[in-house]
Design a protein around this motif. Structure first.
Motif, PDB file in Angstrom:
ATOM      1  N   SER A  81       4.650   8.262   2.854  1.00  0.00           N
ATOM      2  CA  SER A  81       4.770   9.722   2.887  1.00  0.00           C
ATOM      3  C   SER A  81       4.313  10.215   4.253  1.00  0.00           C
ATOM      4  O   SER A  81       3.252   9.813   4.740  1.00  0.00           O
ATOM      5  CB  SER A  81       3.903  10.361   1.795  1.00  0.00           C
ATOM      6  N   VAL A  82       5.095  11.083   4.857  1.00  0.00           N
ATOM      7  CA  VAL A  82       4.777  11.590   6.191  1.00  0.00           C
ATOM      8  C   VAL A  82       4.635  13.108   6.129  1.00  0.00           C
ATOM      9  O   VAL A  82       5.543  13.808   5.666  1.00  0.00           O
ATOM     10  CB  VAL A  82       5.857  11.200   7.219  1.00  0.00           C
ATOM     11  N   LEU A  83       3.486  13.597   6.581  1.00  0.00           N
ATOM     12  CA  LEU A  83       3.264  15.030   6.761  1.00  0.00           C
ATOM     13  C   LEU A  83       3.121  15.263   8.252  1.00  0.00           C
ATOM     14  O   LEU A  83       2.132  14.861   8.858  1.00  0.00           O
ATOM     15  CB  LEU A  83       1.996  15.481   6.035  1.00  0.00           C
ATOM     16  N   SER A  84       4.127  15.895   8.841  1.00  0.00           N
ATOM     17  CA  SER A  84       4.137  16.062  10.293  1.00  0.00           C
ATOM     18  C   SER A  84       4.321  17.524  10.652  1.00  0.00           C
ATOM     19  O   SER A  84       5.056  18.260   9.982  1.00  0.00           O
ATOM     20  CB  SER A  84       5.271  15.238  10.913  1.00  0.00           C
ATOM     21  N   GLY A  85       3.631  17.942  11.720  1.00  0.00           N
ATOM     22  CA  GLY A  85       3.791  19.311  12.206  1.00  0.00           C
ATOM     23  C   GLY A  85       3.460  20.337  11.147  1.00  0.00           C
ATOM     24  O   GLY A  85       2.399  20.275  10.510  1.00  0.00           O
ATOM     25  N   PRO A  86       4.362  21.285  10.893  1.00  0.00           N
ATOM     26  CA  PRO A  86       4.094  22.366   9.923  1.00  0.00           C
ATOM     27  C   PRO A  86       3.848  21.867   8.505  1.00  0.00           C
ATOM     28  O   PRO A  86       3.261  22.586   7.686  1.00  0.00           O
ATOM     29  CB  PRO A  86       5.369  23.215   9.994  1.00  0.00           C
ATOM     30  N   GLN A  87       4.303  20.643   8.192  1.00  0.00           N
ATOM     31  CA  GLN A  87       4.056  20.105   6.850  1.00  0.00           C
ATOM     32  C   GLN A  87       2.591  19.704   6.649  1.00  0.00           C
ATOM     33  O   GLN A  87       2.107  19.640   5.518  1.00  0.00           O
ATOM     34  CB  GLN A  87       4.938  18.873   6.617  1.00  0.00           C
ATOM     35  N   PRO A 103       0.834  -1.209   0.000  1.00  0.00           N
ATOM     36  CA  PRO A 103       0.000   0.000   0.000  1.00  0.00           C
ATOM     37  C   PRO A 103       0.863   1.252   0.000  1.00  0.00           C
ATOM     38  O   PRO A 103       1.963   1.275   0.568  1.00  0.00           O
ATOM     39  CB  PRO A 103      -0.784  -0.120   1.308  1.00  0.00           C
ATOM     40  N   SER A 104       0.372   2.273  -0.657  1.00  0.00           N
ATOM     41  CA  SER A 104       1.035   3.576  -0.576  1.00  0.00           C
ATOM     42  C   SER A 104       0.392   4.319   0.596  1.00  0.00           C
ATOM     43  O   SER A 104      -0.774   4.698   0.536  1.00  0.00           O
ATOM     44  CB  SER A 104       0.862   4.349  -1.880  1.00  0.00           C
ATOM     45  N   LEU A 105       1.154   4.494   1.659  1.00  0.00           N
ATOM     46  CA  LEU A 105       0.624   5.003   2.922  1.00  0.00           C
ATOM     47  C   LEU A 105       0.966   6.473   3.100  1.00  0.00           C
ATOM     48  O   LEU A 105       2.119   6.880   2.937  1.00  0.00           O
ATOM     49  CB  LEU A 105       1.200   4.201   4.088  1.00  0.00           C
ATOM     50  N   LEU A 106      -0.059   7.260   3.449  1.00  0.00           N
ATOM     51  CA  LEU A 106       0.131   8.650   3.854  1.00  0.00           C
ATOM     52  C   LEU A 106      -0.091   8.735   5.357  1.00  0.00           C
ATOM     53  O   LEU A 106      -1.133   8.297   5.855  1.00  0.00           O
ATOM     54  CB  LEU A 106      -0.862   9.564   3.136  1.00  0.00           C
ATOM     55  N   VAL A 107       0.890   9.290   6.068  1.00  0.00           N
ATOM     56  CA  VAL A 107       0.780   9.478   7.519  1.00  0.00           C
ATOM     57  C   VAL A 107       0.696  10.975   7.800  1.00  0.00           C
ATOM     58  O   VAL A 107       1.580  11.736   7.398  1.00  0.00           O
ATOM     59  CB  VAL A 107       1.983   8.866   8.269  1.00  0.00           C
ATOM     60  N   VAL A 108      -0.377  11.384   8.470  1.00  0.00           N
ATOM     61  CA  VAL A 108      -0.559  12.778   8.859  1.00  0.00           C
ATOM     62  C   VAL A 108      -0.469  12.852  10.376  1.00  0.00           C
ATOM     63  O   VAL A 108      -1.277  12.236  11.087  1.00  0.00           O
ATOM     64  CB  VAL A 108      -1.916  13.327   8.381  1.00  0.00           C
ATOM     65  N   ALA A 109       0.516  13.581  10.884  1.00  0.00           N
ATOM     66  CA  ALA A 109       0.725  13.685  12.328  1.00  0.00           C
ATOM     67  C   ALA A 109       0.794  15.154  12.721  1.00  0.00           C
ATOM     68  O   ALA A 109       1.583  15.919  12.159  1.00  0.00           O
ATOM     69  CB  ALA A 109       2.015  12.969  12.737  1.00  0.00           C
ATOM     70  N   THR A 110      -0.028  15.544  13.670  1.00  0.00           N
ATOM     71  CA  THR A 110      -0.008  16.925  14.176  1.00  0.00           C
ATOM     72  C   THR A 110       0.141  16.872  15.686  1.00  0.00           C
ATOM     73  O   THR A 110      -0.842  16.927  16.426  1.00  0.00           O
ATOM     74  CB  THR A 110      -1.291  17.676  13.788  1.00  0.00           C
ATOM     75  N   PRO A 111       1.388  16.744  16.162  1.00  0.00           N
ATOM     76  CA  PRO A 111       1.608  16.610  17.604  1.00  0.00           C
ATOM     77  C   PRO A 111       1.205  17.843  18.407  1.00  0.00           C
ATOM     78  O   PRO A 111       0.857  17.729  19.581  1.00  0.00           O
ATOM     79  CB  PRO A 111       3.111  16.340  17.716  1.00  0.00           C
ATOM     80  N   GLU A 112       1.238  19.020  17.776  1.00  0.00           N
ATOM     81  CA  GLU A 112       0.884  20.244  18.503  1.00  0.00           C
ATOM     82  C   GLU A 112      -0.015  21.116  17.625  1.00  0.00           C
ATOM     83  O   GLU A 112       0.340  21.445  16.498  1.00  0.00           O
ATOM     84  CB  GLU A 112       2.138  21.023  18.904  1.00  0.00           C
ATOM     85  N   VAL A 113      -1.182  21.433  18.167  1.00  0.00           N
ATOM     86  CA  VAL A 113      -2.139  22.307  17.509  1.00  0.00           C
ATOM     87  C   VAL A 113      -2.614  23.312  18.542  1.00  0.00           C
ATOM     88  O   VAL A 113      -2.861  22.962  19.703  1.00  0.00           O
ATOM     89  CB  VAL A 113      -3.343  21.510  16.938  1.00  0.00           C
ATOM     90  N   ALA A 114      -2.729  24.556  18.132  1.00  0.00           N
ATOM     91  CA  ALA A 114      -3.132  25.614  19.062  1.00  0.00           C
ATOM     92  C   ALA A 114      -4.449  25.271  19.749  1.00  0.00           C
ATOM     93  O   ALA A 114      -5.410  24.859  19.106  1.00  0.00           O
ATOM     94  CB  ALA A 114      -3.275  26.943  18.313  1.00  0.00           C
ATOM     95  N   GLY A 115      -4.443  25.426  21.078  1.00  0.00           N
ATOM     96  CA  GLY A 115      -5.656  25.204  21.848  1.00  0.00           C
ATOM     97  C   GLY A 115      -5.906  23.763  22.239  1.00  0.00           C
ATOM     98  O   GLY A 115      -6.917  23.463  22.878  1.00  0.00           O
ATOM     99  N   GLN A 116      -5.005  22.834  21.846  1.00  0.00           N
ATOM    100  CA  GLN A 116      -5.180  21.420  22.161  1.00  0.00           C
ATOM    101  C   GLN A 116      -3.973  20.904  22.934  1.00  0.00           C
ATOM    102  O   GLN A 116      -2.858  21.426  22.802  1.00  0.00           O
ATOM    103  CB  GLN A 116      -5.342  20.601  20.869  1.00  0.00           C
ATOM    104  N   ARG A 117      -4.200  19.870  23.731  1.00  0.00           N
ATOM    105  CA  ARG A 117      -3.078  19.274  24.468  1.00  0.00           C
ATOM    106  C   ARG A 117      -2.138  18.592  23.459  1.00  0.00           C
ATOM    107  O   ARG A 117      -2.575  18.066  22.433  1.00  0.00           O
ATOM    108  CB  ARG A 117      -3.589  18.254  25.485  1.00  0.00           C
TER     109      ARG A 117
END
Length: 753
Positions: free
Chosen positions: A599-605, A565-579
């Motif tokens: 493919s990994v999109l993490s944080g500002p990406q 599988p072609s996997l896309l990973v979206v990770a947002t460890p820090e978002v304003a107003g959330q723990r």
């Protein structure tokens, strides 16, 4: 237009125009009229926007023992807006002399505004003045005025409100006389005549609410009203629904089934593309359990196929509207290329508007014309051979639908609760008298709070233990009242348990309706004893929002399991107003190692633009982020990314050919409670976009728990285990380790084929 179709954009435009017209010189002929109409429009807008009040009252009609009809607070801005509307109405009346021919209209408008305020406040404070104003309008207005029937029907409605408070019989006498007068002075095919018939039915109901003396006349009046083509759709719908309720109270199930089916047809037509999404949601929030009630009436007639057809037609209406313009029309192209081209062109125009953006002026007019063209082209298509049910969503062929395992539709209504079981090409009904709707709402209320409290660090250990017990009690109740009878009817309990836990279990798809869709049927069982015992011991559970949704996902060719599988990973460890999500980056890195080339999109990406773009180029998607869910409001169902959020409309608007989305965020398979039958949540949005299978959660999950489940699931998926079996295996393993902590493993579920 607002009164006809609940079009909020038309109402907003009316307020804006009338505000300008009200500022013209006082001695202009139109100024008092503009003031009065502005008052009426502002009153309608205030009550239109007051969703929380209408929701609570609507739910109270269904579940009076379980839901308090009065919200804790009345929003002050709405109260102020209503007061402003009343003041405008008084100013309009003050402009006019006693002998001014426009005065009777101003009296009526002020009465309508005061009545709206009284209804909002749930008080009788303004009703006396309303009655006096309307009596004066009738007495002083021209006898041949076309407004005379309107004043009479408005007055009789107010008299009925007053009668409900003090039961004065003379009020009913006056109301009945007004209804009959209004009917006599209006053409038989007019909307005013139909309204008079409804008013008379309401008067007779007040006289004989629990008796049968006027039943035949009441049903005949409501039947004539709902079939009156001149009456606005919303009023025809209400007439049909009231007729169905009346027939059900009298246990006239044939009439109740016919009238409730008419109500479903009218609601679906009313919800059409002419409304922006917010207005469609508002209308559906006000009209609870329409399809469920209709299905229950059909079940009283021992007609489960009719019940299924009504559930397919009257549930998930908003989701269907999102996908209609993307219908696969290859066969239509073969039969009529011109119609196919017209359908595609108009569908593209509709898809560009009517989402979360309100339209005004010429744009709104153009959208209405496009909507009418859409309805006309659909009617032309239905004339073609084989296209009679085009966009009508019939029940899929049962044999094909159940080829991989049984499907269980659980219909919850105020009349009865039943499981409609589809298996081996057959359909049968399992009555569930122990799972009535009032008990269901009570259980959901307790369970919903408990799933929050069990994770609340600011609560005492005793309070968290109490929440844990409530979760366990609810799972036991689901087992005893629903799951055990259903599995027994399928012969699965008689086979006994495989003590080793080895060997493939059969698949089963749950299709819950109403408030049951927020409870975990897949986790039903008793877990306080030494040996855990529940649904997971007998079947591998999956969910579907409707039978057609399951049919669509099961007939879509799956991606080959031999291809990585072609996997896309979206990770947002820090978002304003959330723990912070402390494990999000760690999980993203682990998944990148497990699936080389991911493919990994993490944080500002992980921006909105980047995520939406990359979703179209990957067959799998994993989200390690926060999700917002407002149980009562429209802000529900949004994934939070680095620079904003992805709504269900953003996601559903995609067109992808993808296999799996894993939404490791909180409550991604749960929508707003006031749209319980719409299945409008993040998981369903990914299905609409083109994902064949979705793994999601029903409520809040902690970062550490989600991380453990994520890695265990992907190790099985990497080894070739199908997603449904992987979810079952991982959650059952956790259940066996932590049977008395179901909040750790029960939130996770599988949606799709």
């Amino acid at each position: 237009m607002y009164r006809t179709a609940r079009d909020g954009t038309a109402l907003a435009e009316a307020v804006e125009v009338l505000e300008r017209a009200s500022n013209f010189p006082r001695d202009w002929w139109t100024t008092p009229q503009a003031l009065g109409r502005q008052a009426e429009a502002r009153m309608l807008q205030a009550t239109h926007d007051q969703q929380a009040v209408r929701l609570a009252r609507g739910m109270a009609k269904m579940f009076p023992e379980a839901v308090d009809s009065r919200p804790a607070t009345v929003l002050p801005e709405v109260a102020r807006e209503l007061d402003t509307a009343v003041e405008l109405g008084r100013r309009a009346l003050a402009f006019l002399a006693a002998d001014d021919p426009r005065r009777c209209t101003a009296l009526s408008v002020l009465a309508v505004v005061l009545s709206g305020r009284a209804e909002f406040r749930e008080t009788l404070e303004d009703l006396g003045e309303v009655i006096a104003l309307l009596r004066e309008a009738i007495a002083t207005g021209p006898a041949d005025s076309p407004d005379q029937p309107i004043w009479r029907t408005n007055l009789l409605a107010t008299l009925l409100q007053a009668h409900a408070a003090d039961a004065c019989p003379t009020l009913l006498d006056e109301a009945e006389a007004l209804a009959r007068e209004a009917a006599a002075m209006t053409p038989a095919r007019s909307a005013a005549h139909a309204r008079a018939l409804v008013g008379l039915a309401n008067v007779l109901n007040a006289r004989d609410a629990n008796g049968r003396e006027t039943t035949a006349e009441r049903l005949a009046l409501l039947f004539r009203a709902h079939r009156a083509p001149a009456l606005p759709l919303i009023e025809r719908f209400h007439a049909a629904r009231e007729a169905a309720r009346l027939a059900a109270r009298l246990e006239d199930w044939a009439t109740a089934a016919d009238q409730s089916e008419a109500a479903v047809d009218l609601l679906v037509h009313l919800i059409g593309h002419q409304l922006v999404v917010a207005d469609r949601e508002d209308l559906l929030a006000e009209e609870l359990e329409v399809a469920g009630f209709a299905a229950a009436c059909s079940l009283h007639l021992c007609d489960p196929m009719r019940a299924l057809r009504l559930l397919e037609q009257g549930r998930g209406i908003l989701l269907k509207r999102m996908t209609e313009t993307r219908r696969d029309i290859a066969e239509l192209h073969r039969q009529s290329p011109a119609l196919a081209e017209e359908f595609t062109r108009i569908g593209a125009a509709l898809a560009m508007v009517g989402g979360e953006t309100a339209l005004y002026g010429s744009d709104l007019d153009e959208h209405r014309l496009t909507t009418r063209s859409w309805e006309q082209v659909c009617e032309k298509i239905r004339v073609l051979p084989g296209f009679q049910t085009f966009l009508r969503y019939p029940v899929p062929e049962v044999g094909a639908l159940t080829a991989s395992g049984p499907v269980v539709v659980v219909n919850v209504s105020s009349l009865r609760t039943d499981a409609i079981v589809l298996a081996d090409g057959r359909v049968w009904v399992v009555p569930l008298p122990g799972a009535d709707s009032v008990a269901m709402v009570g259980r959901l209320t307790t369970f919903d709070q408990a799933t929050d409290d069990v994770h609340a660090s600011d609560l005492s250990a005793e309070d968290r233990m109490r929440a844990a017990a409530a979760i366990g009690d609810t799972l036991g109740w689901l087992w005893e009242r629903i799951a055990e009878p259903v599995l027994g009817s399928l012969g699965l309990l008689a086979a006994g348990l495989d003590a080793s836990g080895e060997g493939p279990l059969p698949r089963l798809w749950w299709c819950p309706t109403g408030m049951l869709s927020f409870l975990p049927l897949h986790a039903a069982g008793t877990y306080s004893a030494r040996t855990p015992h529940g649904v997971a011991d007998y079947v591998v559970s999956s969910y579907t929002s409707t039978l057609n949704a399951l049919h669509a996902s099961s007939t879509r060719p799956p991606h080959s399991r031999t291809d990585a599988p072609s996997l896309l990973v979206v990770a947002t460890p820090e978002v304003a107003g959330q723990r912070p999500l402390t494990r999000a980056d760690e999980d993203a890195g682990a998944l990148a190692q497990l699936f080389p080339g991911a493919s990994v999109l993490s944080g500002p990406q992980a921006t909105r633009e980047a995520v939406l773009r990359e979703l179209t180029t990957h067959s799998w998607a994993h989200f390690a982020c926060h999700a917002s869910r407002d149980r009562w409001g429209r802000a529900a169902n949004r994934l939070l990314v680095d620079d904003g959020e992805l709504s269900i409309h953003d996601i559903a608007a995609l067109t992808v050919d993808a296999e799996l989305a894993f939404l490791a965020a909180c409550g991604t398979a749960a929508g707003a409670l006031f749209l319980a039958d719409e299945a409008q949540h993040i998981a369903s949005a990914f299905q609409l976009a083109g994902y064949r299978q979705v793994i999601a959660t029903l409520w809040k999950v902690t970062d550490d728990d989600a991380s453990e489940v994520t890695m265990a699931l992907y190790r099985q998926l990497r080894a070739g285990v199908p997603p449904a079996e992987a979810v079952h295996s991982v959650t059952r393993s956790l259940r066996d380790r932590y049977p008395r902590s179901p909040w750790l493993w029960a939130p996770y579920l599988h949606v799709g084929a």
